[in-house]
Structures are given as structure tokens and as C-alpha cells.
Scaffold this active site. Sequence first.
Site, PDB file in Angstrom:
ATOM      1  CE  LYS A   1      -1.977  -1.279   3.540  1.00  0.00           C
ATOM      2  NZ  LYS A   1      -2.377  -1.279   4.891  1.00  0.00           N
TER       3      LYS A   1
ATOM      4  NE  ARG B   1       8.842  -4.687  10.516  1.00  0.00           N
ATOM      5  CZ  ARG B   1       8.193  -3.777   9.813  1.00  0.00           C
ATOM      6  NH1 ARG B   1       8.795  -3.096   8.872  1.00  0.00           N
ATOM      7  NH2 ARG B   1       6.925  -3.552  10.031  1.00  0.00           N
TER       8      ARG B   1
ATOM      9  NE  ARG C   1      -6.094  -1.231   9.550  1.00  0.00           N
ATOM     10  CZ  ARG C   1      -4.918  -0.629   9.370  1.00  0.00           C
ATOM     11  NH1 ARG C   1      -4.779   0.301   8.482  1.00  0.00           N
ATOM     12  NH2 ARG C   1      -3.875  -0.975  10.084  1.00  0.00           N
TER      13      ARG C   1
ATOM     14  NE  ARG D   1       7.251  -6.538   6.141  1.00  0.00           N
ATOM     15  CZ  ARG D   1       6.161  -5.955   6.603  1.00  0.00           C
ATOM     16  NH1 ARG D   1       6.043  -5.659   7.864  1.00  0.00           N
ATOM     17  NH2 ARG D   1       5.185  -5.668   5.782  1.00  0.00           N
TER      18      ARG D   1
ATOM     19  NE  ARG E   1      -0.141  -8.249  12.060  1.00  0.00           N
ATOM     20  CZ  ARG E   1       1.083  -8.540  12.440  1.00  0.00           C
ATOM     21  NH1 ARG E   1       1.371  -8.635  13.711  1.00  0.00           N
ATOM     22  NH2 ARG E   1       2.023  -8.724  11.563  1.00  0.00           N
TER      23      ARG E   1
END
Length: 228
Positions: A14, A156, A89, A123, A168
Site C-alpha cells: 500500500k 521485527r 478499516r 522481513r 492478524r
Amino acid sequence: MRKYVIMGVQGSGKGTQSAMLAADLDLVHISVGDILRWNVQHHTKLGAHVRRTMAAGELVGDDLVEGIVRDRLTQHDWNYGFIIDGFPRNERQAEFFLESYDIDGVIHLDLPDSEVRRRVMARRLCSGCGVDYNLLASSPEVPGKCDVCGGELVTREDDTTEEALAVRLREYHQKTNPVLDIFRRKEYVVTVDARPEPEQVQQEIRTRLGLPPYRPASQDHTARQAAG
Ligand code: AMP
């Protein structure tokens, strides 16, 4: 004046796609997550209020977020329009948005959960200097070590585990599918496959929205050189 919303799961690109669109259409890129993070980093009253919620990966209260969006959009620095990322959201935020603003389109970046998992799990962050790595796109020269400072690469904090990511993802789909349905009923939504390279995704967004084609900055440079 062009007004867009961009939606997509974590890791769908995004931020990258909004920045590419905003840069040459002169749109203001509004990221609710960035505004909240700025407040946390600068220890504002608002930052102190949202810090824990954000760290837990939960959604901040609707009133607060709607206030942020309203305040941001009353600053009339968006003569050519805006692209808003990370909002709405949930259903309530979507209704608030539609009551207050007319929009030209909703860009839905579609990425299968398996690919989100692959991207997010790849990541890494340097524990020494904080540089971000994505092992899919660019591995460090020495595995596990930062190219810049030699520090150790770690995951992270917010990427955590497969289980946390699964939670999530489930939450994301539960909350945002109804938002997409509201926008779909108004025929605003263009769904774009987020798996190809960023330039290709950007091109597809523009074709679908009837916008001028994407010209990477390096092409501009070549064109200027050729002209000059
Ligand atoms: P993002 O950078 O969009 O992933 O947002 C980071 C965090 O900010 C989220 O995990 C939420 O805690 C909060 N946040 C961002 N946008 C919203 C929103 N529209 N509603 C509620 N919380 C949000």
C-alpha cells in the site's frame, strides 16, 4: 481533483503504490498509521494514548481515528486530491468516510495469505543501525549480518510468529471484507493483483482507474537528457 482510498493487507505494498501514485499526480498521501506512529515517536499526548494498542497490533478507537482523518482533511493542502491509506478499516469508519467525502475510487491490492506470510516472514531489521531488509528482494552479503554496519539481523517486533500473523490476517479479513462490500455496492472498487513487481502493479492500477501511464523517474531523466 482525485480522491482515492487504498486498501490491502499488511505487506501488500500500500505504502509503495500510494507513494508512486501520489508523486506524479500531485496527490497528498495520507497514512493514518504514519500519523499515529509520528505521535508515538514524538511522545505527544495522543501518542501516549495509542502506543500500547498499536504495539499489540490492535485497532485504535474509531472516534480518535476519525478525528485524525477529519483534521488532516481540513488542512486544504490537497489541491489535486489525496490518496488515503490505512483508513477505513471497519464498517463504521467506512460509513463516516462516505458521509463526509465523495471519493473517485478504491484501490484494493489483493494478495493471497500465503504470499503475505512469505513476505512478512522474510522481513528483517538490523539490530545495530535499524536498516530494513527483505530477504526475498535483497539478501545481505553475509547471511544474518547487516551490509551497512555488520550488526545482527533480527525479525521485527510486529512481525513476530506464524501464529500472530494468522490472527492478524483473520482479523483483517473479518473487518475489511465488509468495508470492501460497502464500497463495491457503490462501484468504487478496483481489485488489483499485488503479486507482480511494484511498477507492474502501479501500471495496472492506472489502467483500471483510467489514469495516465506510470513513468518511472529514471525514464523522465532519460527523456530530459534526450531532449536537452
Ligand atoms: P498501519 O501502518 O496502517 O498498518 O497502521 C499501524 C497501526 O495503527 C495499526 O495496527 C492500528 O493500531 C493503527 N491504525 C492505523 N489505521 C487505523 C484505523 N483506520 N483504525 C484504527 N486503527 C488504525
